[in-house]
Design a protein around this motif. Structure first.
Motif, PDB file in Angstrom:
ATOM      1  N   UNK A  38       0.040   0.773  -1.681  1.00 14.04           N
ATOM      2  CA  UNK A  38       1.237   0.541  -2.501  1.00 14.04           C
ATOM      3  C   UNK A  38       2.535   0.947  -1.799  1.00 14.04           C
ATOM      4  N   UNK A  39       2.435   1.481  -0.597  1.00 12.67           N
ATOM      5  CA  UNK A  39       3.632   1.969   0.081  1.00 12.67           C
ATOM      6  C   UNK A  39       4.259   0.888   0.963  1.00 12.67           C
ATOM      7  N   UNK A  40       5.548   0.702   0.801  1.00 12.59           N
ATOM      8  CA  UNK A  40       6.320  -0.183   1.665  1.00 12.59           C
ATOM      9  C   UNK A  40       7.212   0.714   2.519  1.00 12.59           C
ATOM     10  N   UNK A  41       7.119   0.543   3.830  1.00 11.15           N
ATOM     11  CA  UNK A  41       7.844   1.403   4.757  1.00 11.15           C
ATOM     12  C   UNK A  41       9.259   0.880   4.957  1.00 11.15           C
ATOM     13  N   UNK A  42      10.226   1.780   4.801  1.00 13.17           N
ATOM     14  CA  UNK A  42      11.624   1.462   5.085  1.00 13.17           C
ATOM     15  C   UNK A  42      11.902   1.887   6.525  1.00 13.17           C
ATOM     16  N   UNK A  43      12.353   0.943   7.343  1.00 14.08           N
ATOM     17  CA  UNK A  43      12.632   1.196   8.751  1.00 14.08           C
ATOM     18  C   UNK A  43      14.133   1.343   8.953  1.00 14.08           C
ATOM     19  N   UNK A  48      20.681   3.734   9.913  1.00 13.06           N
ATOM     20  CA  UNK A  48      20.980   2.566   9.078  1.00 13.06           C
ATOM     21  C   UNK A  48      19.682   1.807   8.784  1.00 13.06           C
ATOM     22  N   UNK A  49      19.387   1.592   7.487  1.00  6.93           N
ATOM     23  CA  UNK A  49      18.166   0.868   7.148  1.00  6.93           C
ATOM     24  C   UNK A  49      18.292  -0.591   7.601  1.00  6.93           C
ATOM     25  N   UNK A  50      17.260  -1.053   8.332  1.00  8.75           N
ATOM     26  CA  UNK A  50      17.291  -2.414   8.874  1.00  8.75           C
ATOM     27  C   UNK A  50      16.249  -3.324   8.229  1.00  8.75           C
ATOM     28  N   UNK A  51      15.364  -2.763   7.404  1.00 12.34           N
ATOM     29  CA  UNK A  51      14.382  -3.603   6.737  1.00 12.34           C
ATOM     30  C   UNK A  51      13.222  -2.820   6.168  1.00 12.34           C
ATOM     31  N   UNK A  52      12.366  -3.556   5.456  1.00  8.39           N
ATOM     32  CA  UNK A  52      11.147  -2.997   4.868  1.00  8.39           C
ATOM     33  C   UNK A  52       9.963  -3.744   5.451  1.00  8.39           C
ATOM     34  N   UNK A  53       8.873  -3.007   5.700  1.00  9.93           N
ATOM     35  CA  UNK A  53       7.676  -3.606   6.286  1.00  9.93           C
ATOM     36  C   UNK A  53       6.467  -3.251   5.436  1.00  9.93           C
ATOM     37  N   UNK A  72      11.084   6.186   9.687  1.00 13.59           N
ATOM     38  CA  UNK A  72      10.355   5.539   8.594  1.00 13.59           C
ATOM     39  C   UNK A  72      10.361   6.475   7.397  1.00 13.59           C
ATOM     40  N   UNK A  73      10.452   5.873   6.234  1.00 16.55           N
ATOM     41  CA  UNK A  73      10.287   6.643   5.001  1.00 16.55           C
ATOM     42  C   UNK A  73       9.814   5.698   3.911  1.00 16.55           C
ATOM     43  N   UNK A  74       9.281   6.298   2.872  1.00 18.10           N
ATOM     44  CA  UNK A  74       8.715   5.542   1.758  1.00 18.10           C
ATOM     45  C   UNK A  74       9.332   6.088   0.480  1.00 18.10           C
ATOM     46  N   UNK A  75       9.743   5.207  -0.395  1.00 13.75           N
ATOM     47  CA  UNK A  75      10.244   5.636  -1.695  1.00 13.75           C
ATOM     48  C   UNK A  75       9.081   6.010  -2.591  1.00 13.75           C
ATOM     49  N   UNK A  76       9.312   6.088  -3.868  1.00 16.19           N
ATOM     50  CA  UNK A  76       8.239   6.414  -4.808  1.00 16.19           C
ATOM     51  C   UNK A  76       7.162   5.332  -4.786  1.00 16.19           C
ATOM     52  N   UNK A  77       5.919   5.772  -4.774  1.00 17.46           N
ATOM     53  CA  UNK A  77       4.794   4.840  -4.782  1.00 17.46           C
ATOM     54  C   UNK A  77       3.539   5.586  -5.218  1.00 17.46           C
ATOM     55  N   UNK A  78       2.520   4.829  -5.538  1.00 13.92           N
ATOM     56  CA  UNK A  78       1.235   5.438  -5.869  1.00 13.92           C
ATOM     57  C   UNK A  78       0.503   5.744  -4.578  1.00 13.92           C
ATOM     58  N   UNK A  79      -0.254   6.802  -4.580  1.00 17.93           N
ATOM     59  CA  UNK A  79      -1.014   7.172  -3.391  1.00 17.93           C
ATOM     60  C   UNK A  79      -1.990   8.270  -3.728  1.00 17.93           C
ATOM     61  N   UNK A  80      -2.725   8.714  -2.738  1.00 20.96           N
ATOM     62  CA  UNK A  80      -3.671   9.808  -2.907  1.00 20.96           C
ATOM     63  C   UNK A  80      -2.895  11.107  -2.708  1.00 20.96           C
ATOM     64  N   UNK A  81      -2.676  11.919  -3.778  1.00 23.42           N
ATOM     65  CA  UNK A  81      -1.888  13.146  -3.638  1.00 23.42           C
ATOM     66  C   UNK A  81      -2.429  14.055  -2.545  1.00 23.42           C
ATOM     67  N   UNK A  82      -1.521  14.754  -1.872  1.00 24.81           N
ATOM     68  CA  UNK A  82      -1.815  15.705  -0.802  1.00 24.81           C
ATOM     69  C   UNK A  82      -2.441  15.056   0.430  1.00 24.81           C
ATOM     70  N   UNK A  83      -2.520  13.763   0.484  1.00 30.21           N
ATOM     71  CA  UNK A  83      -2.938  13.060   1.710  1.00 30.21           C
ATOM     72  C   UNK A  83      -1.815  12.121   2.120  1.00 30.21           C
ATOM     73  N   UNK A  84      -1.397  11.307   1.177  1.00 24.00           N
ATOM     74  CA  UNK A  84      -0.305  10.379   1.472  1.00 24.00           C
ATOM     75  C   UNK A  84       1.043  10.988   1.130  1.00 24.00           C
ATOM     76  N   UNK A  85       1.044  12.107   0.494  1.00 26.26           N
ATOM     77  CA  UNK A  85       2.291  12.683  -0.006  1.00 26.26           C
ATOM     78  C   UNK A  85       2.408  12.256  -1.458  1.00 26.26           C
ATOM     79  N   UNK A 116       1.063  12.781   4.439  1.00 23.49           N
ATOM     80  CA  UNK A 116       1.084  12.087   5.721  1.00 23.49           C
ATOM     81  C   UNK A 116       2.429  11.434   5.969  1.00 23.49           C
ATOM     82  N   UNK A 117       2.484  10.694   7.076  1.00 26.95           N
ATOM     83  CA  UNK A 117       3.711   9.976   7.406  1.00 26.95           C
ATOM     84  C   UNK A 117       3.377   8.728   8.209  1.00 26.95           C
ATOM     85  N   UNK A 118       4.294   7.785   8.176  1.00 21.11           N
ATOM     86  CA  UNK A 118       4.144   6.536   8.917  1.00 21.11           C
ATOM     87  C   UNK A 118       4.824   6.714  10.270  1.00 21.11           C
ATOM     88  N   UNK A 119       4.033   6.881  11.327  1.00 19.34           N
ATOM     89  CA  UNK A 119       4.576   7.152  12.655  1.00 19.34           C
ATOM     90  C   UNK A 119       4.832   5.858  13.420  1.00 19.34           C
TER      91      UNK A 119
END
Length: 141
Positions: A38-43, A48-53, A72-85, A116-119
């Motif tokens: 459910x996570x969309x990465x903001x690049x 300056x934000x240049x897009x979402x992937x 990279x960062x992710x706004x609010x989303x569903x995920x597995x707590x304490x693994x995906x953040x 976690x984080x999107x590297x």
């Protein structure tokens, strides 16, 4: 003698300035990962934000040669707590010195105990193209 220093300074400055105006291509691909479906990465580049992937998505940017901060960062989303953040993932940032005409990057989720984080990882063109092929589904008979 001072004219020589001035001339040498102008030549060095002109060479550096010419290099900084050179355009390069920065290509990004994101691997699909069901853990962060459910996570969309903001690049962002240089703040300056240049897009979402999204999963398996890609983005190509034209940038000036030189050092750039990718984030990279992710706004609010569903995920597995304490693994995906909880309700997202941690922000990732790194500085890359882009000198070649083309650069290739993959965005990979790295899970961690407290989020976690999107590297962003620089890869060669072959690996980048292979990742692009993986997202295409093969026909099933």
């Amino acid at each position: 003698m001072s004219n020589c220093y001035v001339a040498a300074t102008l030549v060095i400055f002109s060479a550096c300035n010419a290099f900084s105006n050179e355009q390069i291509s920065a290509n990004f691909v994101r691997e699909a990962n069901p853990m962060v479906l459910t996570q969309i990465v903001k690049l962002s580049v240089d703040g300056k934000m240049v897009g979402k992937i999204s999963h398996g998505g890609n983005k190509e940017l034209e940038l000036k040669a030189g050092k750039h901060k990718f984030e990279t960062k992710v706004g609010l989303s569903l995920g597995v707590p304490n693994v995906t953040g909880f309700n997202g993932a941690k922000k990732f940032s790194a500085v890359y010195d882009l000198r070649d005409s083309e650069h290739f990057f993959k965005i990979v989720f790295k899970p961690a105990l407290m989020g976690g984080r999107h590297e962003i990882i620089e890869v060669d063109k072959k690996e980048f193209l292979e990742m692009g092929k993986r997202k295409k589904k093969e026909p099933v008979d």
